[in-house]
Design a protein around this motif. Structure first.
Motif, PDB file in Angstrom:
ATOM      1  N   ARG A   1       6.347  -1.694   5.818  1.00 12.82           N
ATOM      2  CA  ARG A   1       7.037  -1.655   7.104  1.00 12.82           C
ATOM      3  C   ARG A   1       6.368  -2.614   8.086  1.00 12.82           C
ATOM      4  NH1 ARG A   1       7.186   3.963   9.728  1.00 12.82           N
ATOM      5  NH2 ARG A   1       8.844   4.332   8.182  1.00 12.82           N
ATOM      6  N   LYS A   2       7.081  -3.635   8.503  1.00  8.72           N
ATOM      7  CA  LYS A   2       6.573  -4.582   9.483  1.00  8.72           C
ATOM      8  C   LYS A   2       6.455  -3.911  10.848  1.00  8.72           C
ATOM      9  CE  LYS A   2       8.743  -8.653   7.319  1.00  8.72           C
ATOM     10  NZ  LYS A   2       9.658  -9.790   7.543  1.00  8.72           N
ATOM     11  N   ALA A   3       5.766  -4.580  11.759  1.00  7.09           N
ATOM     12  CA  ALA A   3       5.584  -4.035  13.101  1.00  7.09           C
ATOM     13  C   ALA A   3       6.920  -3.803  13.817  1.00  7.09           C
ATOM     14  CB  ALA A   3       4.698  -4.960  13.928  1.00  7.09           C
ATOM     15  N   ASN A   4       7.913  -4.623  13.503  1.00  2.89           N
ATOM     16  CA  ASN A   4       9.231  -4.477  14.143  1.00  2.89           C
ATOM     17  C   ASN A   4      10.140  -3.491  13.415  1.00  2.89           C
ATOM     18  OD1 ASN A   4      10.068  -5.838  11.875  1.00  2.89           O
ATOM     19  ND2 ASN A   4      10.858  -7.649  12.941  1.00  2.89           N
TER      20      ASN A   4
ATOM     21  N   LYS B   1      -4.933  -7.024   9.088  1.00  2.36           N
ATOM     22  CA  LYS B   1      -4.596  -6.134  10.200  1.00  2.36           C
ATOM     23  C   LYS B   1      -3.094  -6.063  10.428  1.00  2.36           C
ATOM     24  CE  LYS B   1      -9.023  -6.871  12.523  1.00  2.36           C
ATOM     25  NZ  LYS B   1      -9.723  -7.352  13.756  1.00  2.36           N
ATOM     26  N   LEU B   2      -2.330  -6.861   9.691  1.00  5.17           N
ATOM     27  CA  LEU B   2      -0.884  -6.822   9.822  1.00  5.17           C
ATOM     28  C   LEU B   2      -0.337  -5.454   9.432  1.00  5.17           C
ATOM     29  CD1 LEU B   2       0.089 -10.262   8.226  1.00  5.17           C
ATOM     30  CD2 LEU B   2       0.288  -9.632  10.647  1.00  5.17           C
ATOM     31  N   ALA B   3       0.612  -4.965  10.209  1.00  2.89           N
ATOM     32  CA  ALA B   3       1.265  -3.703   9.877  1.00  2.89           C
ATOM     33  C   ALA B   3       2.013  -3.859   8.554  1.00  2.89           C
ATOM     34  CB  ALA B   3       2.236  -3.309  10.988  1.00  2.89           C
ATOM     35  N   GLY B   4       1.957  -2.822   7.732  1.00  3.43           N
ATOM     36  CA  GLY B   4       2.758  -2.803   6.518  1.00  3.43           C
ATOM     37  C   GLY B   4       2.145  -3.432   5.296  1.00  3.43           C
TER      38      GLY B   4
END
Length: 277
Positions: A178-181, A223-226
């Motif tokens: 799951r991306k940050a958006n 640190k990227l989401a997902g």
């Protein structure tokens, strides 16, 4: 079009079909009439290299786990980096890709892990299926897409020893895919909640490096989401010091190389360490 050699007919599990993205020059063979069989095609370069590596492996039967990974991974040094080696998505049928002409960082780990306990072509292929896929089902949804899957999914390949190596290890809950958006990195793949532990790069000191073992699987934390990691490789202790042996996409490399370990990690968020079983 390159000439391809029909290598062999290998029995695989019922319902099987294979791994990752779209830029792969390997042409998969059609399934045979028998539903439990799949024809495996490998180009001549892959066939020859596989036989050479199996012979190399057989020549050192007393090698321990770390020595074996060092030996097998070394055989791929200089192999070109090629992104997105695997074929399959939620809308594209999965194919069993076996192609040594180019590697991305994760297929590199796949091949070495599958070779580690293989003595024949068929054993390598069977190991590769179990390495890439949950329950050996060659299917996009069963593919082990994330580095930490190797320590979490069925048929566990390695133990996550990250927390044992440093009191400064950090554990976060991540929602993989799951991306940050809110969008998905891989459409059609479920979001997985997972606790991910990493050692921040500023704490990857001599004490941590002393505890690492040749053959450890190293993930470069993000640190990227997902996502859990954005790069992978092997920790190898060489005569010239510790290295990250990796299929490097850096412009100055674009091949499998040995990168000085401490210097490489210094410029990253940190590391996740899986120890092969």
């Amino acid at each position: 079009m390159r000439r391809f050699a029909l290598m062999m007919l290998i029995p695989v599990m019922l319902g099987c079909s294979a791994k990752k993205s779209v830029e792969n020059p390997v042409e998969s063979a059609p399934e045979t009439a028998h539903p439990q069989s799949m024809a495996i095609k490998m180009n001549d370069e892959t066939v020859n290299k596989l036989h050479a590596i199996l012979a190399l492996h057989a020549a050192v039967p007393e090698a321990d786990k770390g020595q074996t990974i060092d030996l097998l991974s070394q055989a791929f040094l200089g192999t070109p980096y090629v992104a997105n080696m695997l074929i399959g998505s939620a809308t594209t049928p999965e194919q069993l890709v076996i192609d040594f002409h180019g590697l991305d960082c994760f297929t590199y780990l796949d091949y070495v892990e599958a070779l580690r306990e293989a003595t024949t072509d068929q054993q390598f292929i069977e190991n590769l299926i179990q390495t890439r896929y949950v329950k050996g089902e060659i299917d996009f949804l069963h593919r082990k897409h994330f580095f930490t899957d190797w320590a979490q999914k069925e048929h566990v390949l390695a133990d996550d020893v990250t927390a044992q190596l440093s009191p400064h290890a950090v554990t976060l809950v991540k929602h993989l895919n799951r991306k940050a958006n809110g969008d998905a990195y891989l459409p059609g793949l479920p979001v997985v909640e997972r606790r991910v532990t990493y050692i921040p790069s500023e704490f990857v000191d001599d004490n941590v490096i002393r505890q690492l073992q040749t053959g450890d699987y190293i993930g470069i934390y993000t640190k990227l989401a997902g996502l859990d990691v954005t790069h992978t490789g092997f920790f190898i202790m060489t005569q010239d010091g510790p290295v990250l042996r990796n299929a490097s996409s850096r412009k100055e490399n674009m091949q499998v190389v040995d990168s000085p370990f401490a210097a490489y990690v210094m410029n990253t968020p940190g590391i996740v360490v899986l120890r092969p079983r």
